[in-house]
Design an enzyme around this catalytic site. Structure first.
Site, PDB file in Angstrom:
ATOM      1  CB  CYS A   1     -50.730  39.911  29.480  1.00  0.00           C
ATOM      2  SG  CYS A   1     -49.772  41.228  28.572  1.00  0.00           S
TER       3      CYS A   1
ATOM      4  CE  LYS B   1     -54.818  41.834  25.996  1.00  0.00           C
ATOM      5  NZ  LYS B   1     -54.174  41.266  24.732  1.00  0.00           N
TER       6      LYS B   1
ATOM      7  CG  ASP C   1     -53.131  42.298  13.020  1.00  0.00           C
ATOM      8  OD1 ASP C   1     -52.212  41.772  13.811  1.00  0.00           O
ATOM      9  OD2 ASP C   1     -53.507  42.204  12.013  1.00  0.00           O
ATOM     10  CG  ASP C   2     -50.138  41.401  17.522  1.00  0.00           C
ATOM     11  OD1 ASP C   2     -50.607  40.970  18.622  1.00  0.00           O
ATOM     12  OD2 ASP C   2     -50.071  40.495  16.454  1.00  0.00           O
TER      13      ASP C   2
ATOM     14  CG  ASP D   1     -49.739  45.722  26.168  1.00  0.00           C
ATOM     15  OD1 ASP D   1     -50.341  45.724  27.275  1.00  0.00           O
ATOM     16  OD2 ASP D   1     -50.061  44.793  25.304  1.00  0.00           O
TER      17      ASP D   1
ATOM     18  N   GLY E   1     -42.625  60.399  28.304  1.00  0.00           N
ATOM     19  CA  GLY E   1     -43.815  59.722  28.750  1.00  0.00           C
ATOM     20  C   GLY E   1     -45.189  60.735  29.456  1.00  0.00           C
ATOM     21  CG  HIS E   2     -49.228  61.692  31.051  1.00  0.00           C
ATOM     22  ND1 HIS E   2     -48.921  62.862  31.322  1.00  0.00           N
ATOM     23  CD2 HIS E   2     -50.430  61.082  31.427  1.00  0.00           C
ATOM     24  CE1 HIS E   2     -50.078  63.380  31.856  1.00  0.00           C
ATOM     25  NE2 HIS E   2     -50.977  62.259  31.950  1.00  0.00           N
TER      26      HIS E   2
ATOM     27  CG  ASP F   1     -47.803  39.771  20.666  1.00  0.00           C
ATOM     28  OD1 ASP F   1     -48.960  39.894  20.247  1.00  0.00           O
ATOM     29  OD2 ASP F   1     -47.168  40.588  21.138  1.00  0.00           O
TER      30      ASP F   1
END
Length: 343
Positions: A15, A18, A48-49, A66, A137-138, A225
């Site tokens: 993270c 980011k 918000d999350d 994410d 998925g991709h 979180d």
């Protein structure tokens, strides 16, 4: 394959990749849109999350995504951590995940496809732990390895928790210790000790599934979180969304062991500085050590919980029965000049 170290193939980690909050603000400026969707209960207005959409039977759908570059060298652990981190956004809304879709970027000219297969195996393990399918998925050819999930969840609207909605007097709790950004940077510098790496890995691969249970508790007033913006960044977002300020008790914030040892060797993520530059003007007096700890970008960090102070004992008893031994790290107050004051 055993000799491959994934962190050597990326410029960022977890993270910490980011985009800085201030840069993100510029990207999103003027893009709130003019269309109104009454069933959209949570969009990006309060950062918000996850997004939340009312399906008009007393329940809502939670949608989030994410992804990031490797924070550990082991591919299966990378897949698990990225997946647990993505699933956490559903738990942070008080919801329950039901399905995930994988997002994979892979430098096919640098890393064998079998290594990507191990990343996916780690993701399947995390999804199985959460009781959900990795349903598809991709993938794309990318210059650096990237992995994450798009996750769908559900929540009873009465149990929905946001980062806003907190009240003055609420107590603040954090369910995981800080420090994984510092330890991950120490790993890239080759100075991290095995025990510290193992503690960080265990923390990052632990689901925040307690969030689904916290959603049912009326005394939980706000929930989020702690990830790439660090504790101070996500606490600032909670304060902004709730029109409050926070008093943070520095000595009560849970920390991983040996962080000072790594700080002395300048194992400081680049994201720490970007975080501070983005929201430091909202923070009161702070020491350099506190800045490095509380702006440290977390990957798959813990839940920050705002609790009605009159129900403190009920909350602590409940959390104790769930295996959490917590102490308040601060409390919320009416709006002050600074959003966060450190005591």
């Amino acid at each position: 394959m055993n000799q491959i170290k994934l962190t050597q193939y990326s410029h960022g980690a977890g993270c910490g990749c980011k985009i800085a909050p201030a840069v993100l603000d510029k990207m999103l400026a003027g893009h709130s849109g003019t269309q109104h969707f009454p069933q959209l209960l949570v969009g990006n207005d309060t950062r918000d999350d996850a997004a939340v959409y009312d399906i008009q039977d007393g329940r809502a759908i939670i949608s989030t995504t994410d992804f990031f570059m490797p924070i550990v060298d082991d591919p299966a652990d990378f897949g698990r951590i990225a997946s647990v981190n993505a699933i956490s956004d559903v738990y942070a809304m008080g919801g329950t995940p039901i399905m995930a879709i994988a997002i994979l970027g892979w430098p096919v000219d640098k890393l064998p496809p079998e290594v990507a297969g191990e990343v996916l195996n780690g993701a399947r393990q995390a999804c199985a732990q959460a009781g959900i399918p990795l349903a598809g998925g991709h993938s794309i050819d990318a210059p650096e390895p990237i992995f994450g999930l798009s996750v769908t969840g559900t929540v009873k609207i009465e149990h929905l928790k946001k980062n806003g909605g907190a009240e003055a007097g609420n107590l603040l709790f954090l369910t995981k210790p800080l420090g994984v950004g510092i330890i991950s940077t120490a790993q890239k510098k080759g100075i991290a000790q095995p025990d510290d790496l193992d503690r960080a890995r265990k923390s990052m691969t632990t689901l925040n599934d307690i969030g689904a249970k916290l959603g049912t508790k009326d005394y939980v007033k706000a929930l989020t979180d702690v990830t790439g913006f660090g504790l101070l960044g996500h606490l600032t977002e909670m304060c902004q969304a709730s029109s409050l300020s926070a008093h943070l008790q520095a000595a009560s914030v849970p920390l991983m062991p040996n962080l000072d040892h790594y700080l002395q060797q300048r194992a400081i993520p680049g994201g720490t500085t970007r975080n501070w530059d983005s929201y430091g003007h909202h923070i009161g007096d702070i020491t350099e050590r506190q800045r490095h700890l509380f702006c440290d970008p977390q990957t798959s960090g813990g839940l920050l919980v705002a609790v009605d102070a009159s129900c403190k004992n009920n909350f602590l008893e409940f959390m104790g029965n769930e295996g959490f031994h917590l102490t308040p790290i601060g409390h919320l107050v009416t709006r002050e000049d600074k959003l966060v004051t450190i005591q």
